[in-house]
Design a protein around this motif. Structure first.
Motif, PDB file in Angstrom:
ATOM      1  N   SER A 138       0.844  -1.182   0.000  1.00 40.01           N
ATOM      2  CA  SER A 138       0.000   0.000   0.000  1.00 40.01           C
ATOM      3  C   SER A 138       0.882   1.236   0.000  1.00 40.01           C
ATOM      4  O   SER A 138       2.093   1.155   0.211  1.00 40.01           O
ATOM      5  CB  SER A 138      -0.908  -0.022   1.226  1.00 40.01           C
ATOM      6  N   LYS A 140       2.102   5.211   1.127  1.00 35.34           N
ATOM      7  CA  LYS A 140       2.116   6.181   2.211  1.00 35.34           C
ATOM      8  C   LYS A 140       2.940   7.387   1.791  1.00 35.34           C
ATOM      9  O   LYS A 140       3.815   7.283   0.938  1.00 35.34           O
ATOM     10  CB  LYS A 140       2.659   5.571   3.501  1.00 35.34           C
ATOM     11  N   VAL A 171      -8.915   9.861   8.051  1.00 31.59           N
ATOM     12  CA  VAL A 171      -9.293   8.794   7.122  1.00 31.59           C
ATOM     13  C   VAL A 171      -8.351   8.769   5.929  1.00 31.59           C
ATOM     14  O   VAL A 171      -7.926   9.823   5.441  1.00 31.59           O
ATOM     15  CB  VAL A 171     -10.744   9.001   6.623  1.00 31.59           C
ATOM     16  N   SER A 172      -8.018   7.579   5.453  1.00 31.14           N
ATOM     17  CA  SER A 172      -7.216   7.430   4.239  1.00 31.14           C
ATOM     18  C   SER A 172      -7.631   6.164   3.507  1.00 31.14           C
ATOM     19  O   SER A 172      -7.978   5.160   4.134  1.00 31.14           O
ATOM     20  CB  SER A 172      -5.725   7.362   4.578  1.00 31.14           C
ATOM     21  N   PRO A 173      -7.597   6.185   2.168  1.00 32.67           N
ATOM     22  CA  PRO A 173      -7.916   4.972   1.404  1.00 32.67           C
ATOM     23  C   PRO A 173      -6.776   3.961   1.401  1.00 32.67           C
ATOM     24  O   PRO A 173      -6.959   2.827   0.975  1.00 32.67           O
ATOM     25  CB  PRO A 173      -8.181   5.505  -0.001  1.00 32.67           C
ATOM     26  N   TYR A 174      -5.583   4.376   1.875  1.00 28.18           N
ATOM     27  CA  TYR A 174      -4.410   3.508   1.838  1.00 28.18           C
ATOM     28  C   TYR A 174      -4.096   2.961   3.228  1.00 28.18           C
ATOM     29  O   TYR A 174      -3.943   3.727   4.189  1.00 28.18           O
ATOM     30  CB  TYR A 174      -3.193   4.267   1.300  1.00 28.18           C
ATOM     31  N   LYS A 175      -3.969   1.647   3.337  1.00 32.99           N
ATOM     32  CA  LYS A 175      -3.713   0.996   4.622  1.00 32.99           C
ATOM     33  C   LYS A 175      -2.398   1.472   5.222  1.00 32.99           C
ATOM     34  O   LYS A 175      -2.305   1.730   6.430  1.00 32.99           O
ATOM     35  CB  LYS A 175      -3.691  -0.522   4.433  1.00 32.99           C
ATOM     36  N   GLN A 177      -0.912   4.303   4.820  1.00 32.52           N
ATOM     37  CA  GLN A 177      -1.066   5.678   5.303  1.00 32.52           C
ATOM     38  C   GLN A 177      -1.781   5.687   6.655  1.00 32.52           C
ATOM     39  O   GLN A 177      -1.422   6.463   7.548  1.00 32.52           O
ATOM     40  CB  GLN A 177      -1.845   6.506   4.275  1.00 32.52           C
ATOM     41  N   VAL A 178      -2.787   4.825   6.798  1.00 35.63           N
ATOM     42  CA  VAL A 178      -3.500   4.706   8.073  1.00 35.63           C
ATOM     43  C   VAL A 178      -2.536   4.281   9.175  1.00 35.63           C
ATOM     44  O   VAL A 178      -2.520   4.854  10.272  1.00 35.63           O
ATOM     45  CB  VAL A 178      -4.670   3.701   7.962  1.00 35.63           C
ATOM     46  N   LYS A 200      -8.931   5.629  10.706  1.00 35.79           N
ATOM     47  CA  LYS A 200      -9.468   4.442  10.042  1.00 35.79           C
ATOM     48  C   LYS A 200      -9.317   4.560   8.528  1.00 35.79           C
ATOM     49  O   LYS A 200      -9.091   5.649   7.996  1.00 35.79           O
ATOM     50  CB  LYS A 200     -10.948   4.249  10.388  1.00 35.79           C
ATOM     51  N   SER A 201      -9.464   3.419   7.855  1.00 34.01           N
ATOM     52  CA  SER A 201      -9.523   3.419   6.391  1.00 34.01           C
ATOM     53  C   SER A 201     -10.911   3.881   5.959  1.00 34.01           C
ATOM     54  O   SER A 201     -11.815   4.024   6.794  1.00 34.01           O
ATOM     55  CB  SER A 201      -9.250   2.009   5.854  1.00 34.01           C
ATOM     56  N   THR A 217      -5.381  11.847   1.137  1.00 29.61           N
ATOM     57  CA  THR A 217      -5.396  11.163  -0.154  1.00 29.61           C
ATOM     58  C   THR A 217      -4.723  12.036  -1.188  1.00 29.61           C
ATOM     59  O   THR A 217      -4.676  13.256  -1.057  1.00 29.61           O
ATOM     60  CB  THR A 217      -6.827  10.837  -0.605  1.00 29.61           C
TER      61      THR A 217
END
Length: 352
Positions: A138, A140, A171-175, A177-178, A200-201, A217
Protein backbone atom coordinates in the motif's frame (compact mmCIF):
# COMPACT_ATOMS: atom_id res chain seq x y z
CA UNK A 1 -39.88 -20.62 15.69
CA UNK A 2 -42.87 -18.64 14.52
CA UNK A 3 -42.85 -17.67 10.83
CA UNK A 4 -41.58 -14.21 9.91
CA UNK A 5 -43.64 -12.15 7.50
CA UNK A 6 -41.44 -9.07 7.07
CA UNK A 7 -37.74 -8.99 6.26
CA UNK A 8 -35.75 -5.75 6.58
CA UNK A 9 -32.15 -5.74 5.26
CA UNK A 10 -30.16 -2.68 6.31
CA UNK A 11 -27.06 -1.60 4.33
CA UNK A 12 -28.41 -3.83 1.56
CA UNK A 13 -26.12 -2.28 -1.07
CA UNK A 14 -23.08 -3.59 0.86
CA UNK A 15 -24.37 -7.15 0.92
CA UNK A 16 -23.50 -9.54 -1.91
CA UNK A 17 -26.52 -10.84 -3.80
CA UNK A 18 -25.74 -14.41 -2.81
CA UNK A 19 -25.77 -13.39 0.86
CA UNK A 20 -29.16 -11.68 0.53
CA UNK A 21 -30.76 -14.95 -0.58
CA UNK A 22 -30.07 -16.57 2.83
CA UNK A 23 -32.73 -14.65 4.84
CA UNK A 24 -35.10 -14.68 1.84
CA UNK A 25 -35.35 -18.46 2.17
CA UNK A 26 -36.91 -18.19 5.64
CA UNK A 27 -40.40 -19.65 5.76
CA UNK A 28 -43.32 -17.27 5.72
CA UNK A 29 -41.51 -14.22 4.28
CA UNK A 30 -44.07 -12.20 2.30
CA UNK A 31 -42.48 -8.74 2.28
CA UNK A 32 -38.84 -7.70 2.01
CA UNK A 33 -37.57 -4.16 2.49
CA UNK A 34 -34.04 -3.32 1.29
CA UNK A 35 -32.45 -0.20 2.75
CA UNK A 36 -29.17 0.98 1.28
CA UNK A 37 -27.30 3.26 -1.10
CA UNK A 38 -25.71 1.88 -4.25
CA UNK A 39 -23.64 5.07 -4.60
CA UNK A 40 -21.69 4.27 -1.46
CA UNK A 41 -19.20 1.45 -0.79
CA UNK A 42 -20.12 -1.89 -2.42
CA UNK A 43 -19.60 -5.35 -0.94
CA UNK A 44 -15.98 -6.34 -0.29
CA UNK A 45 -14.64 -8.83 -2.86
CA UNK A 46 -10.92 -9.58 -2.66
CA UNK A 47 -10.68 -11.68 -5.82
CA UNK A 48 -10.35 -9.47 -8.92
CA UNK A 49 -11.70 -12.31 -11.10
CA UNK A 50 -14.83 -12.62 -8.94
CA UNK A 51 -15.23 -8.85 -8.83
CA UNK A 52 -15.07 -8.57 -12.64
CA UNK A 53 -17.66 -11.37 -12.90
CA UNK A 54 -20.08 -9.28 -10.82
CA UNK A 55 -19.89 -11.40 -7.67
CA UNK A 56 -19.85 -8.26 -5.51
CA UNK A 57 -23.09 -6.92 -6.94
CA UNK A 58 -25.87 -6.55 -4.38
CA UNK A 59 -29.50 -7.53 -4.79
CA UNK A 60 -30.27 -3.84 -4.24
CA UNK A 61 -28.12 -2.88 -7.24
CA UNK A 62 -29.57 -5.64 -9.46
CA UNK A 63 -33.18 -4.64 -8.78
CA UNK A 64 -32.27 -1.00 -9.33
CA UNK A 65 -30.61 -1.78 -12.69
CA UNK A 66 -33.73 -3.70 -13.77
CA UNK A 67 -35.82 -0.57 -13.29
CA UNK A 68 -37.61 -1.43 -10.05
CA UNK A 69 -38.91 1.67 -8.34
CA UNK A 70 -36.93 3.07 -5.41
CA UNK A 71 -37.99 5.49 -2.72
CA UNK A 72 -35.26 8.11 -2.31
CA UNK A 73 -34.78 9.64 1.12
CA UNK A 74 -33.96 13.03 -0.32
CA UNK A 75 -33.15 15.14 2.75
CA UNK A 76 -29.76 14.96 4.48
CA UNK A 77 -29.32 16.18 8.05
CA UNK A 78 -25.61 15.59 8.68
CA UNK A 79 -23.36 17.54 6.28
CA UNK A 80 -22.86 21.26 5.94
CA UNK A 81 -24.25 22.34 2.52
CA UNK A 82 -20.74 23.13 1.21
CA UNK A 83 -19.76 19.52 1.91
CA UNK A 84 -22.90 17.90 0.49
CA UNK A 85 -22.78 20.03 -2.68
CA UNK A 86 -20.24 17.91 -4.57
CA UNK A 87 -21.56 14.37 -3.85
CA UNK A 88 -25.10 15.59 -4.47
CA UNK A 89 -24.10 16.94 -7.88
CA UNK A 90 -21.81 14.06 -8.85
CA UNK A 91 -23.74 11.02 -7.61
CA UNK A 92 -27.34 12.03 -6.91
CA UNK A 93 -28.08 14.45 -9.78
CA UNK A 94 -28.97 17.24 -7.32
CA UNK A 95 -31.92 15.30 -5.93
CA UNK A 96 -30.79 15.58 -2.29
CA UNK A 97 -31.97 18.54 -0.24
CA UNK A 98 -30.21 19.99 2.81
CA UNK A 99 -32.19 19.82 6.04
CA UNK A 100 -33.03 23.05 7.89
CA UNK A 101 -30.63 22.16 10.72
CA UNK A 102 -27.53 22.08 8.45
CA UNK A 103 -28.53 25.33 6.75
CA UNK A 104 -28.74 27.28 10.00
CA UNK A 105 -25.94 29.69 10.86
CA UNK A 106 -25.17 27.83 14.10
CA UNK A 107 -24.26 24.68 12.14
CA UNK A 108 -21.31 26.45 10.50
CA UNK A 109 -18.32 25.86 12.76
CA UNK A 110 -14.81 27.35 12.42
CA UNK A 111 -12.41 25.45 14.64
CA UNK A 112 -9.25 27.09 13.25
CA UNK A 113 -8.75 30.65 11.94
CA UNK A 114 -8.38 31.53 8.26
CA UNK A 115 -10.23 30.64 5.04
CA UNK A 116 -8.22 27.42 4.66
CA UNK A 117 -10.11 25.84 7.54
CA UNK A 118 -13.71 26.49 6.59
CA UNK A 119 -16.48 23.86 6.37
CA UNK A 120 -15.02 22.36 3.17
CA UNK A 121 -11.51 22.67 1.77
CA UNK A 122 -8.81 20.78 -0.11
CA UNK A 123 -5.24 21.41 1.02
CA UNK A 124 -2.76 20.79 -1.77
CA UNK A 125 0.36 19.07 -0.39
CA UNK A 126 3.05 18.64 -3.02
CA UNK A 127 6.65 17.58 -2.59
CA UNK A 128 6.20 14.43 -0.55
CA UNK A 129 7.62 11.14 -1.72
CA UNK A 130 5.13 8.37 -2.25
CA UNK A 131 6.44 5.16 -0.70
CA UNK A 132 5.22 1.62 -1.29
CA UNK A 133 4.89 -0.48 1.84
CA UNK A 134 6.71 -3.79 1.35
CA UNK A 135 4.31 -5.76 3.55
CA UNK A 136 0.86 -4.48 2.60
CA UNK A 137 1.88 -3.17 -0.87
CA UNK A 138 0.00 0.00 0.00
CA UNK A 139 1.05 3.64 -0.36
CA UNK A 140 2.12 6.18 2.21
CA UNK A 141 3.32 9.77 2.09
CA UNK A 142 5.10 11.04 5.20
CA UNK A 143 4.80 14.71 4.23
CA UNK A 144 1.01 14.32 4.13
CA UNK A 145 1.17 12.53 7.49
CA UNK A 146 3.07 15.51 8.92
CA UNK A 147 0.46 17.97 7.61
CA UNK A 148 -2.37 15.89 9.10
CA UNK A 149 -0.56 15.73 12.45
CA UNK A 150 0.01 19.50 12.42
CA UNK A 151 -3.68 20.21 11.81
CA UNK A 152 -4.61 17.73 14.56
CA UNK A 153 -2.19 19.46 16.97
CA UNK A 154 -3.66 22.89 16.22
CA UNK A 155 -7.18 21.52 16.71
CA UNK A 156 -6.13 20.17 20.10
CA UNK A 157 -4.80 23.60 21.11
CA UNK A 158 -8.09 25.19 19.99
CA UNK A 159 -10.02 22.57 22.01
CA UNK A 160 -7.98 23.37 25.16
CA UNK A 161 -8.99 27.02 24.83
CA UNK A 162 -12.69 26.36 24.12
CA UNK A 163 -13.22 23.16 26.20
CA UNK A 164 -16.11 22.22 23.88
CA UNK A 165 -16.39 18.55 22.92
CA UNK A 166 -14.60 17.78 19.66
CA UNK A 167 -14.34 14.56 17.66
CA UNK A 168 -11.94 14.12 14.72
CA UNK A 169 -11.82 11.37 12.10
CA UNK A 170 -8.52 10.82 10.25
CA UNK A 171 -9.29 8.79 7.12
CA UNK A 172 -7.22 7.43 4.24
CA UNK A 173 -7.92 4.97 1.40
CA UNK A 174 -4.41 3.51 1.84
CA UNK A 175 -3.71 1.00 4.62
CA UNK A 176 -0.04 2.02 4.89
CA UNK A 177 -1.07 5.68 5.30
CA UNK A 178 -3.50 4.71 8.07
CA UNK A 179 -0.72 2.79 9.86
CA UNK A 180 1.71 5.72 9.47
CA UNK A 181 -0.83 8.17 10.94
CA UNK A 182 -1.61 5.79 13.82
CA UNK A 183 2.10 5.42 14.55
CA UNK A 184 2.58 9.19 14.70
CA UNK A 185 -0.54 9.64 16.83
CA UNK A 186 0.31 6.87 19.30
CA UNK A 187 -1.85 6.84 22.44
CA UNK A 188 -1.84 10.58 23.06
CA UNK A 189 -5.59 11.17 23.20
CA UNK A 190 -7.00 7.87 24.44
CA UNK A 191 -7.93 9.27 27.87
CA UNK A 192 -8.82 12.84 26.90
CA UNK A 193 -12.42 13.45 27.89
CA UNK A 194 -14.09 15.62 25.27
CA UNK A 195 -11.36 15.26 22.62
CA UNK A 196 -11.58 12.12 20.47
CA UNK A 197 -9.39 11.17 17.49
CA UNK A 198 -10.17 8.11 15.35
CA UNK A 199 -7.91 6.82 12.57
CA UNK A 200 -9.47 4.44 10.04
CA UNK A 201 -9.52 3.42 6.39
CA UNK A 202 -12.40 4.57 4.16
CA UNK A 203 -14.32 1.30 4.44
CA UNK A 204 -13.59 1.13 8.18
CA UNK A 205 -15.15 4.56 8.64
CA UNK A 206 -18.28 3.80 6.62
CA UNK A 207 -21.30 5.16 8.48
CA UNK A 208 -19.18 7.06 11.01
CA UNK A 209 -19.82 10.65 12.00
CA UNK A 210 -17.41 13.14 13.58
CA UNK A 211 -17.23 16.91 13.97
CA UNK A 212 -14.21 17.10 11.65
CA UNK A 213 -13.09 14.66 8.97
CA UNK A 214 -9.54 14.91 7.60
CA UNK A 215 -8.99 12.73 4.52
CA UNK A 216 -5.40 12.00 3.53
CA UNK A 217 -5.40 11.16 -0.15
CA UNK A 218 -3.51 12.18 -3.30
CA UNK A 219 -6.68 12.62 -5.35
CA UNK A 220 -7.93 16.19 -5.66
CA UNK A 221 -11.30 17.31 -6.92
CA UNK A 222 -11.58 20.03 -9.57
CA UNK A 223 -14.80 21.11 -7.87
CA UNK A 224 -12.74 22.47 -4.96
CA UNK A 225 -10.82 24.80 -7.28
CA UNK A 226 -13.98 25.98 -9.01
CA UNK A 227 -15.55 26.86 -5.65
CA UNK A 228 -12.39 28.49 -4.24
CA UNK A 229 -12.02 25.82 -1.55
CA UNK A 230 -8.58 24.79 -2.83
CA UNK A 231 -5.50 25.91 -0.88
CA UNK A 232 -1.77 25.30 -1.12
CA UNK A 233 -0.25 24.10 2.12
CA UNK A 234 2.41 26.85 2.20
CA UNK A 235 -0.35 29.44 2.61
CA UNK A 236 -0.48 28.43 6.27
CA UNK A 237 2.66 29.17 8.32
CA UNK A 238 2.32 26.14 10.63
CA UNK A 239 1.78 23.71 7.74
CA UNK A 240 4.73 25.16 5.84
CA UNK A 241 6.94 24.67 8.89
CA UNK A 242 5.66 21.10 9.42
CA UNK A 243 6.45 20.18 5.81
CA UNK A 244 9.95 21.62 6.08
CA UNK A 245 10.63 19.67 9.29
CA UNK A 246 9.50 16.31 7.91
CA UNK A 247 11.43 16.81 4.66
CA UNK A 248 14.54 17.46 6.75
CA UNK A 249 13.86 14.33 8.84
CA UNK A 250 13.46 12.10 5.76
CA UNK A 251 16.35 13.71 3.84
CA UNK A 252 14.16 15.22 1.12
CA UNK A 253 15.66 18.68 1.59
CA UNK A 254 17.15 19.20 -1.88
CA UNK A 255 13.67 18.92 -3.39
CA UNK A 256 13.13 22.43 -2.05
CA UNK A 257 14.91 23.69 -5.17
CA UNK A 258 12.19 22.36 -7.44
CA UNK A 259 9.31 24.81 -7.35
CA UNK A 260 7.06 22.56 -9.43
CA UNK A 261 7.24 19.61 -6.98
CA UNK A 262 6.86 21.33 -3.64
CA UNK A 263 4.25 23.53 -1.97
CA UNK A 264 6.75 26.38 -1.69
CA UNK A 265 6.28 27.39 -5.31
CA UNK A 266 5.98 31.10 -4.60
CA UNK A 267 8.97 33.42 -4.24
CA UNK A 268 8.03 33.76 -0.56
CA UNK A 269 9.86 30.59 0.50
CA UNK A 270 13.02 31.60 -1.34
CA UNK A 271 13.28 34.76 0.74
CA UNK A 272 12.58 32.93 4.00
CA UNK A 273 12.90 29.23 3.32
CA UNK A 274 12.78 28.17 6.92
CA UNK A 275 9.40 29.51 8.01
CA UNK A 276 8.78 28.25 11.52
CA UNK A 277 12.09 26.34 11.56
CA UNK A 278 13.30 24.59 14.69
CA UNK A 279 15.91 25.93 17.10
CA UNK A 280 18.27 23.18 15.94
CA UNK A 281 18.41 24.58 12.39
CA UNK A 282 18.78 28.11 13.75
CA UNK A 283 21.75 27.16 15.96
CA UNK A 284 23.43 25.30 13.10
CA UNK A 285 22.98 28.29 10.81
CA UNK A 286 24.59 30.63 13.34
CA UNK A 287 27.58 28.32 13.77
CA UNK A 288 28.08 27.64 10.06
CA UNK A 289 30.60 30.43 9.26
CA UNK A 290 33.03 29.04 11.86
CA UNK A 291 32.91 25.54 10.38
CA UNK A 292 33.03 26.72 6.78
CA UNK A 293 36.74 26.14 6.15
CA UNK A 294 38.26 25.13 2.83
CA UNK A 295 39.64 21.97 4.40
CA UNK A 296 36.19 20.37 4.43
CA UNK A 297 36.09 18.04 1.44
CA UNK A 298 32.38 17.24 1.42
CA UNK A 299 31.48 20.15 -0.85
CA UNK A 300 28.15 18.71 -2.04
CA UNK A 301 26.69 18.44 1.45
CA UNK A 302 27.82 22.00 2.16
CA UNK A 303 26.11 23.23 -1.00
CA UNK A 304 22.90 21.52 0.07
CA UNK A 305 23.12 22.99 3.54
CA UNK A 306 23.68 26.53 2.38
CA UNK A 307 20.28 26.52 0.69
CA UNK A 308 18.62 26.46 4.12
CA UNK A 309 19.92 29.92 5.08
CA UNK A 310 17.78 33.00 5.59
CA UNK A 311 20.29 35.53 4.30
CA UNK A 312 20.64 35.81 0.52
CA UNK A 313 24.09 37.39 0.92
CA UNK A 314 25.27 34.61 3.23
CA UNK A 315 24.16 31.96 0.77
CA UNK A 316 25.79 33.70 -2.19
CA UNK A 317 29.08 34.31 -0.37
CA UNK A 318 29.23 30.73 0.86
CA UNK A 319 28.59 29.34 -2.62
CA UNK A 320 31.26 31.65 -4.05
CA UNK A 321 33.77 30.44 -1.47
CA UNK A 322 33.04 26.88 -2.58
CA UNK A 323 33.42 27.83 -6.26
CA UNK A 324 29.93 26.41 -6.79
CA UNK A 325 29.03 28.74 -9.64
CA UNK A 326 26.38 26.44 -11.11
CA UNK A 327 24.48 26.50 -7.81
CA UNK A 328 25.06 30.24 -7.45
CA UNK A 329 23.70 30.89 -10.94
CA UNK A 330 20.58 28.87 -10.18
CA UNK A 331 20.06 30.73 -6.89
CA UNK A 332 20.36 34.16 -8.54
CA UNK A 333 17.98 33.19 -11.36
CA UNK A 334 15.36 31.82 -8.94
CA UNK A 335 15.58 35.00 -6.86
CA UNK A 336 15.09 37.24 -9.90
CA UNK A 337 18.59 38.76 -9.73
CA UNK A 338 19.11 38.54 -13.48
CA UNK A 339 21.98 41.05 -13.69
CA UNK A 340 24.02 39.07 -11.17
CA UNK A 341 23.02 35.84 -12.90
CA UNK A 342 24.20 37.27 -16.23
CA UNK A 343 27.55 38.25 -14.69
CA UNK A 344 28.06 34.76 -13.27
CA UNK A 345 27.11 33.19 -16.61
CA UNK A 346 29.78 35.33 -18.32
CA UNK A 347 32.41 34.21 -15.79
CA UNK A 348 31.50 30.59 -16.50
CA UNK A 349 31.64 31.21 -20.24
CA UNK A 350 27.99 30.33 -20.75
CA UNK A 351 27.40 33.57 -22.66
CA UNK A 352 29.63 35.70 -24.81
Amino acid sequence: MEPLYFLVIDEAAQLKESESTIPLKLKGIKHAILIGDECQLPAMVESSVSDEAGYGRSLFERLSSLGHKKHLLNIQYRMHPSISFFPNLKFYHNQILDGPNVKSKSYEQYYLPGPMFGPYSFINVLGGREELDEVSHSRKNMVEVSVVMNIRQNLHKAWIRSKKKLSIGLVSPYKAQVVAIQKQLGHKYENRHGFVVKVKSVDGFQGGEEDIIIISTETLVQDAKDRRCFFNADEDKDLAGAILEVKKEYDEFDELRNAERIPFGSQRWKKNIVVGRSEEIHKTEQGFPESCSYEIKDKKSMEKFVKAFDSMDLRCNSLKSLYSFAELLLLEEESGNFLDASSIAKQRGDVG
